[in-house]
Design a protein around this motif. Structure first.
Motif, PDB file in Angstrom:
ATOM      1  N   VAL A 165      88.733  38.729 101.789  1.00  0.00           N
ATOM      2  CA  VAL A 165      88.675  40.160 101.518  1.00  0.00           C
ATOM      3  C   VAL A 165      90.068  40.613 101.120  1.00  0.00           C
ATOM      4  O   VAL A 165      91.040  40.385 101.834  1.00  0.00           O
ATOM      5  CB  VAL A 165      88.205  40.946 102.769  1.00  0.00           C
ATOM      6  N   ASP A 166      90.175  41.248  99.945  1.00  0.00           N
ATOM      7  CA  ASP A 166      91.455  41.802  99.496  1.00  0.00           C
ATOM      8  C   ASP A 166      91.548  43.248  99.964  1.00  0.00           C
ATOM      9  O   ASP A 166      90.754  44.103  99.564  1.00  0.00           O
ATOM     10  CB  ASP A 166      91.558  41.740  97.975  1.00  0.00           C
ATOM     11  N   LEU A 167      92.525  43.502 100.817  1.00  0.00           N
ATOM     12  CA  LEU A 167      92.752  44.846 101.349  1.00  0.00           C
ATOM     13  C   LEU A 167      94.100  45.311 100.818  1.00  0.00           C
ATOM     14  O   LEU A 167      95.141  44.783 101.198  1.00  0.00           O
ATOM     15  CB  LEU A 167      92.739  44.813 102.878  1.00  0.00           C
ATOM     16  N   GLU A 168      94.064  46.271  99.917  1.00  0.00           N
ATOM     17  CA  GLU A 168      95.294  46.746  99.279  1.00  0.00           C
ATOM     18  C   GLU A 168      95.615  48.152  99.755  1.00  0.00           C
ATOM     19  O   GLU A 168      94.727  48.958  99.993  1.00  0.00           O
ATOM     20  CB  GLU A 168      95.138  46.735  97.761  1.00  0.00           C
ATOM     21  N   LEU A 169      96.901  48.413  99.876  1.00  0.00           N
ATOM     22  CA  LEU A 169      97.388  49.752 100.219  1.00  0.00           C
ATOM     23  C   LEU A 169      98.227  50.259  99.066  1.00  0.00           C
ATOM     24  O   LEU A 169      99.227  49.630  98.691  1.00  0.00           O
ATOM     25  CB  LEU A 169      98.233  49.716 101.491  1.00  0.00           C
ATOM     26  N   TRP A 185      89.342  48.255  99.444  1.00  0.00           N
ATOM     27  CA  TRP A 185      88.640  47.115 100.040  1.00  0.00           C
ATOM     28  C   TRP A 185      87.970  46.364  98.901  1.00  0.00           C
ATOM     29  O   TRP A 185      87.004  46.852  98.307  1.00  0.00           O
ATOM     30  CB  TRP A 185      87.605  47.614 101.041  1.00  0.00           C
ATOM     31  N   ASN A 186      88.483  45.205  98.551  1.00  0.00           N
ATOM     32  CA  ASN A 186      88.011  44.406  97.410  1.00  0.00           C
ATOM     33  C   ASN A 186      87.987  45.228  96.122  1.00  0.00           C
ATOM     34  O   ASN A 186      87.036  45.166  95.335  1.00  0.00           O
ATOM     35  CB  ASN A 186      86.628  43.797  97.672  1.00  0.00           C
ATOM     36  N   GLY A 187      89.011  46.020  95.902  1.00  0.00           N
ATOM     37  CA  GLY A 187      89.143  46.798  94.678  1.00  0.00           C
ATOM     38  C   GLY A 187      88.450  48.142  94.685  1.00  0.00           C
ATOM     39  O   GLY A 187      88.597  48.914  93.750  1.00  0.00           O
ATOM     40  N   VAL A 188      87.695  48.465  95.750  1.00  0.00           N
ATOM     41  CA  VAL A 188      86.985  49.747  95.834  1.00  0.00           C
ATOM     42  C   VAL A 188      87.741  50.639  96.811  1.00  0.00           C
ATOM     43  O   VAL A 188      88.054  50.235  97.933  1.00  0.00           O
ATOM     44  CB  VAL A 188      85.532  49.536  96.316  1.00  0.00           C
ATOM     45  N   ALA A 189      88.025  51.868  96.370  1.00  0.00           N
ATOM     46  CA  ALA A 189      88.783  52.793  97.212  1.00  0.00           C
ATOM     47  C   ALA A 189      87.965  53.183  98.434  1.00  0.00           C
ATOM     48  O   ALA A 189      86.763  53.452  98.346  1.00  0.00           O
ATOM     49  CB  ALA A 189      89.159  54.041  96.414  1.00  0.00           C
ATOM     50  N   VAL A 190      88.628  53.225  99.593  1.00  0.00           N
ATOM     51  CA  VAL A 190      87.997  53.644 100.845  1.00  0.00           C
ATOM     52  C   VAL A 190      88.438  55.086 101.097  1.00  0.00           C
ATOM     53  O   VAL A 190      89.626  55.345 101.302  1.00  0.00           O
ATOM     54  CB  VAL A 190      88.425  52.718 102.010  1.00  0.00           C
ATOM     55  N   PRO A 191      87.508  56.048 101.097  1.00  0.00           N
ATOM     56  CA  PRO A 191      87.905  57.458 101.156  1.00  0.00           C
ATOM     57  C   PRO A 191      88.447  57.910 102.503  1.00  0.00           C
ATOM     58  O   PRO A 191      89.279  58.829 102.564  1.00  0.00           O
ATOM     59  CB  PRO A 191      86.622  58.209 100.798  1.00  0.00           C
TER      60      PRO A 191
END
Length: 141
Positions: A64-68, A76-82
């Motif tokens: 899982v790619d978790l980017e900040l 979270w996997n390229g999808v923004a977490v609101p």
């Protein structure tokens, strides 16, 4: 060997070496060698554990790619977490999987540490054990 008995006025130094101590030392070393050779040749039987995992197929965990982002936005996997509630749900679902997915945390170079610390604390609180930082080469400048 000849021995001079009687009076003699010569105070000459004896030129022969005394080999008796040398022979004694060599005999002691020979006896020690004879005693220790049987000890060195004895083998110790060890029951080593067998590799059980070799027969089982290797299961690669999910990644899982978790980017900040720089403003604290979580992807979270390229999808923004609101919001953080949805992030908690994702982390809880990841912690419940067997085997747990590897979470690759990639913070932006400009993100505040507070955002990273909050994500790490949420992951720890929810039971995620396989999390690591990736993309550290951006900090080498």
């Amino acid at each position: 060997m000849a021995m001079n008995v009687g009076k003699g006025d010569d105070d000459e130094v004896m030129m022969e070496i005394n080999t008796t101590p040398l022979i004694d030392v060599m005999l002691v070393l020979l006896v020690m060698l004879i005693i220790t050779i049987p000890i060195q040749t004895q083998a110790v039987k060890l029951d080593m554990p067998q590799n059980i995992q070799a027969s089982q197929p290797e299961v690669k965990p999910e990644v899982v790619d978790l980017e900040l982002d720089f403003d604290g936005t979580v992807f979270w996997n390229g999808v923004a977490v609101p919001n953080t509630g949805l992030l908690d749900e994702y982390l809880k679902a990841a912690a419940a999987k067997d085997p747990q997915p590897e979470i690759h945390l990639k913070p932006n170079r400009l993100v505040k540490y507070d955002y990273v610390a909050k994500v790490l604390a949420a992951a720890q609180r929810l039971g995620v054990t396989r999390i690591g930082f990736v993309g550290n080469e951006q900090y080498m400048d």
